[in-house]
Design an enzyme around this catalytic site. Sequence first.
Site, PDB file in Angstrom:
ATOM      1  N   GLU A 137      37.571 -25.855  39.485  1.00 28.49           N
ATOM      2  CA  GLU A 137      37.864 -25.016  40.652  1.00 28.49           C
ATOM      3  C   GLU A 137      36.656 -24.162  40.998  1.00 28.49           C
ATOM      4  O   GLU A 137      36.023 -23.579  40.120  1.00 28.49           O
ATOM      5  CB  GLU A 137      39.024 -24.025  40.397  1.00 28.49           C
ATOM      6  CG  GLU A 137      40.388 -24.632  40.375  1.00 28.49           C
ATOM      7  CD  GLU A 137      41.474 -23.592  40.108  1.00 28.49           C
ATOM      8  OE1 GLU A 137      41.306 -22.396  40.461  1.00 28.49           O
ATOM      9  OE2 GLU A 137      42.506 -23.981  39.536  1.00 28.49           O
ATOM     10  N   TYR A 173      34.708 -18.266  39.969  1.00 28.44           N
ATOM     11  CA  TYR A 173      34.778 -17.610  41.278  1.00 28.44           C
ATOM     12  C   TYR A 173      33.707 -16.540  41.451  1.00 28.44           C
ATOM     13  O   TYR A 173      33.111 -16.415  42.497  1.00 28.44           O
ATOM     14  CB  TYR A 173      36.185 -17.022  41.512  1.00 28.44           C
ATOM     15  CG  TYR A 173      37.200 -18.126  41.729  1.00 28.44           C
ATOM     16  CD1 TYR A 173      37.411 -18.648  42.992  1.00 28.44           C
ATOM     17  CD2 TYR A 173      37.874 -18.706  40.659  1.00 28.44           C
ATOM     18  CE1 TYR A 173      38.296 -19.698  43.207  1.00 28.44           C
ATOM     19  CE2 TYR A 173      38.761 -19.759  40.857  1.00 28.44           C
ATOM     20  CZ  TYR A 173      38.965 -20.246  42.133  1.00 28.44           C
ATOM     21  OH  TYR A 173      39.821 -21.294  42.340  1.00 28.44           O
ATOM     22  N   HIS A 195      50.157 -25.346  35.166  1.00 30.30           N
ATOM     23  CA  HIS A 195      49.472 -24.384  36.031  1.00 30.30           C
ATOM     24  C   HIS A 195      50.464 -23.265  36.352  1.00 30.30           C
ATOM     25  O   HIS A 195      50.861 -23.068  37.495  1.00 30.30           O
ATOM     26  CB  HIS A 195      48.946 -25.080  37.285  1.00 30.30           C
ATOM     27  CG  HIS A 195      47.860 -24.331  38.017  1.00 30.30           C
ATOM     28  ND1 HIS A 195      46.653 -24.909  38.366  1.00 30.30           N
ATOM     29  CD2 HIS A 195      47.793 -23.053  38.473  1.00 30.30           C
ATOM     30  CE1 HIS A 195      45.902 -24.019  39.012  1.00 30.30           C
ATOM     31  NE2 HIS A 195      46.577 -22.891  39.094  1.00 30.30           N
ATOM     32  N   ASN A 252      36.628 -23.155  35.748  1.00 27.50           N
ATOM     33  CA  ASN A 252      36.931 -22.540  37.042  1.00 27.50           C
ATOM     34  C   ASN A 252      36.065 -21.306  37.186  1.00 27.50           C
ATOM     35  O   ASN A 252      36.086 -20.423  36.321  1.00 27.50           O
ATOM     36  CB  ASN A 252      38.402 -22.109  37.130  1.00 27.50           C
ATOM     37  CG  ASN A 252      39.360 -23.289  37.137  1.00 27.50           C
ATOM     38  OD1 ASN A 252      38.926 -24.441  37.129  1.00 27.50           O
ATOM     39  ND2 ASN A 252      40.636 -23.005  37.158  1.00 27.50           N
ATOM     40  N   GLU A 269      43.655 -22.260  32.927  1.00 26.63           N
ATOM     41  CA  GLU A 269      43.349 -20.840  32.763  1.00 26.63           C
ATOM     42  C   GLU A 269      44.315 -20.082  31.849  1.00 26.63           C
ATOM     43  O   GLU A 269      45.058 -19.215  32.303  1.00 26.63           O
ATOM     44  CB  GLU A 269      43.302 -20.159  34.133  1.00 26.63           C
ATOM     45  CG  GLU A 269      42.306 -20.785  35.089  1.00 26.63           C
ATOM     46  CD  GLU A 269      42.116 -19.969  36.358  1.00 26.63           C
ATOM     47  OE1 GLU A 269      42.945 -19.084  36.634  1.00 26.63           O
ATOM     48  OE2 GLU A 269      41.127 -20.198  37.065  1.00 26.63           O
ATOM     49  N   ARG A 271      42.846 -33.304  41.756  1.00 24.82           N
ATOM     50  CA  ARG A 271      43.414 -32.570  40.623  1.00 24.82           C
ATOM     51  C   ARG A 271      44.661 -31.828  41.096  1.00 24.82           C
ATOM     52  O   ARG A 271      44.576 -30.966  41.971  1.00 24.82           O
ATOM     53  CB  ARG A 271      42.377 -31.576  40.084  1.00 24.82           C
ATOM     54  CG  ARG A 271      42.914 -30.637  39.016  1.00 24.82           C
ATOM     55  CD  ARG A 271      41.817 -29.694  38.507  1.00 24.82           C
ATOM     56  NE  ARG A 271      42.331 -28.771  37.514  1.00 24.82           N
ATOM     57  CZ  ARG A 271      42.562 -27.475  37.737  1.00 24.82           C
ATOM     58  NH1 ARG A 271      42.323 -26.940  38.923  1.00 24.82           N
ATOM     59  NH2 ARG A 271      43.037 -26.707  36.775  1.00 24.82           N
TER      60      ARG A 271
HETATM   61  C1  GBH Z   1      42.482 -19.517  40.035  1.00 25.48           C
HETATM   62  O1  GBH Z   1      42.634 -18.320  39.399  1.00 25.48           O
HETATM   63  C2  GBH Z   1      43.771 -20.268  39.926  1.00 25.48           C
HETATM   64  O2  GBH Z   1      43.692 -21.339  39.025  1.00 25.48           O
HETATM   65  C3  GBH Z   1      44.300 -20.729  41.244  1.00 25.48           C
HETATM   66  O3  GBH Z   1      45.641 -21.082  41.109  1.00 25.48           O
HETATM   67  C4  GBH Z   1      44.076 -19.644  42.276  1.00 25.48           C
HETATM   68  O4  GBH Z   1      44.712 -19.952  43.489  1.00 25.48           O
HETATM   69  C5  GBH Z   1      42.602 -19.503  42.480  1.00 25.48           C
HETATM   70  O5  GBH Z   1      41.948 -19.284  41.270  1.00 25.48           O
HETATM   71  C6  GBH Z   1      42.210 -18.412  43.452  1.00 25.48           C
HETATM   72  O6  GBH Z   1      42.588 -17.159  42.988  1.00 25.48           O
HETATM   73  O7  GBH Z   1      39.071  -9.012  37.539  1.00 25.48           O
HETATM   74  O8  GBH Z   1      40.299  -9.021  35.454  1.00 25.48           O
HETATM   75  O9  GBH Z   1      41.180 -10.263  37.353  1.00 25.48           O
HETATM   76  C7  GBH Z   1      41.498 -17.522  39.346  1.00 25.48           C
HETATM   77  C8  GBH Z   1      41.860 -16.251  38.688  1.00 25.48           C
HETATM   78  C9  GBH Z   1      40.762 -14.263  39.222  1.00 25.48           C
HETATM   79  C10 GBH Z   1      40.704 -15.131  36.991  1.00 25.48           C
HETATM   80  C11 GBH Z   1      39.686 -13.317  38.886  1.00 25.48           C
HETATM   81  C12 GBH Z   1      39.654 -14.151  36.662  1.00 25.48           C
HETATM   82  C13 GBH Z   1      38.694 -12.059  37.175  1.00 25.48           C
HETATM   83  C14 GBH Z   1      39.056 -11.164  36.085  1.00 25.48           C
HETATM   84  N1  GBH Z   1      40.697 -15.431  38.400  1.00 25.48           N
HETATM   85  N2  GBH Z   1      39.760 -12.993  37.500  1.00 25.48           N
HETATM   86  S1  GBH Z   1      39.960  -9.771  36.644  1.00 25.48           S
END
Ligand code: GBH
Length: 462
Positions: A367, A303, A127, A301, A172, A83
């Site tokens: 992701e 995390y 992106h 995605n 996103e 991807r």
């Molecule tokens: C992804 O974003 C991206 O698609 C990618 O490009 C990036 O490198 C990867 O993750 C790693 O960061 O606490 O209000 O910020 C993830 C972004 C970060 C979105 C955490 C949601 C939580 C809400 N995410 N965020 S907040």
Amino acid sequence: TTTGQADPIDTLPPTFRWGVATSSYQIEGAVAEDGRTPSIWDTFCRVPGAVANGDHGDVACDHYHRMPQDVALIADLGLDTYRFSVAWPRVQPGGRGPANPAGLAFYDRLVDELLGRGVDPWVTLYHWDLPQELEDAGGWPNRDTAYRFADYAELVFGALGDRVKTWTTLNEPWCSAMLGYAYGNHAPGRRNLGDGIAAAHHLLLGHGLAVQRLRAAAATPIELGLTVNLSTADPATDSATDRDAARAADGLGNRLYLDPVFRGSYPQDVVADLAAEGVRVPVQEGDLEVISAPIDVLGVNFYFGQVHSGVDEQGRDRDEHGKPVRRVIRRDLPRTAMDWEIVPESFTELLVRLHRDYPGVPLVITENGAAFDDKPDADGFVADDDRVAYLTEHLRAVARARQAGADVRGYFAWSLLDNFEWAYGYDRRFGIVRVDYDTQRRTPKRSAQWYRDTVRRVRGER
Ligand code: GBH
């Protein structure tokens, strides 16, 4: 093990799709080559204090010049799908008008290289690298950007659609809209809730318009969808105030994107919350029909998950402006180098919930991954057992969600390479392959070996 239960990962079917993900601005470099014009990230990186250490994507992983070598890495891992995203300002400089053949040629070569190695390409059209000229014309809060995006999508499809079978429009939209226009920690760095919400709507509109255009242009069946960043929002306690805080967080982060796409309407509670802030979603007649055009896959995605409270440390439920308190509770849990809590159970919870609330659409994890404080040895090898543990636990969480009925069809690790981690610059490393930014040498980490072995085992290849 001989005594323990079978690993849930081994219940993933042979048809499961395995891949890695990257994005254009985070790896390509070559920002001024072959006719590429600046994106909002090129501009934002030059704003003092915007990005850690003043880092920028001018060179990044130099993927633009090292693409065949990077494709070989993917093939060596035995993965079936890659991807990647297309840089809009590379293929349509300035964001409007004719294609730039030199820019398109790069993705043409990439797709051929992948197919030649038996790896399926999965294209993300956007992106986060909006052409700066479109930002100068108002950016995503300007409705016209949605139509520019649909034109761009069709242009890329015209060049690659004969070979690329899976397409996601946006990566996103919450991040583009809220981090970019409401909170200001991503490009273009605006801080206005109304702009953020207008951006969100126009991103979704652009998604829907692009889906229409690609469906109409496709001569053979294609798989179309979008990728959203989703999370769990659990209440800190069972109190009505905490439950309302969790509802609001879930609304603004998850349902504001899922409901229009899958139900053809914005969630009324979020619309009401926004109205209380004096913000209206700029919906026009017919928009929601466009946005809710059927899609074939939802990219998820994930995390981490969060816990929310509606009261401050003193137990008050209103702030000094009389607004409801919205607070994320920090738990005593292991964390990644991003300071993100490690909560694989939340991943299962999220996927099961998607299956329940938005049934009928196949899910692919587009992701999942983690940054850790990698310590390379003299040969550049990283024994990243912490990342192996993170990926193992999250893959188990996916397998458990499948056992509970969620229709998850694939998994992509973020990311193939250490890369430009947005506002954190090169400080945070998410790769399963180490990049030495002085020499551009790539060294697969222990997590890459683990991933290759896991995929082989699940496929029954040994
Ligand atoms: C992804 O974003 C991206 O698609 C990618 O490009 C990036 O490198 C990867 O993750 C790693 O960061 O606490 O209000 O910020 C993830 C972004 C970060 C979105 C955490 C949601 C939580 C809400 N995410 N965020 S907040």
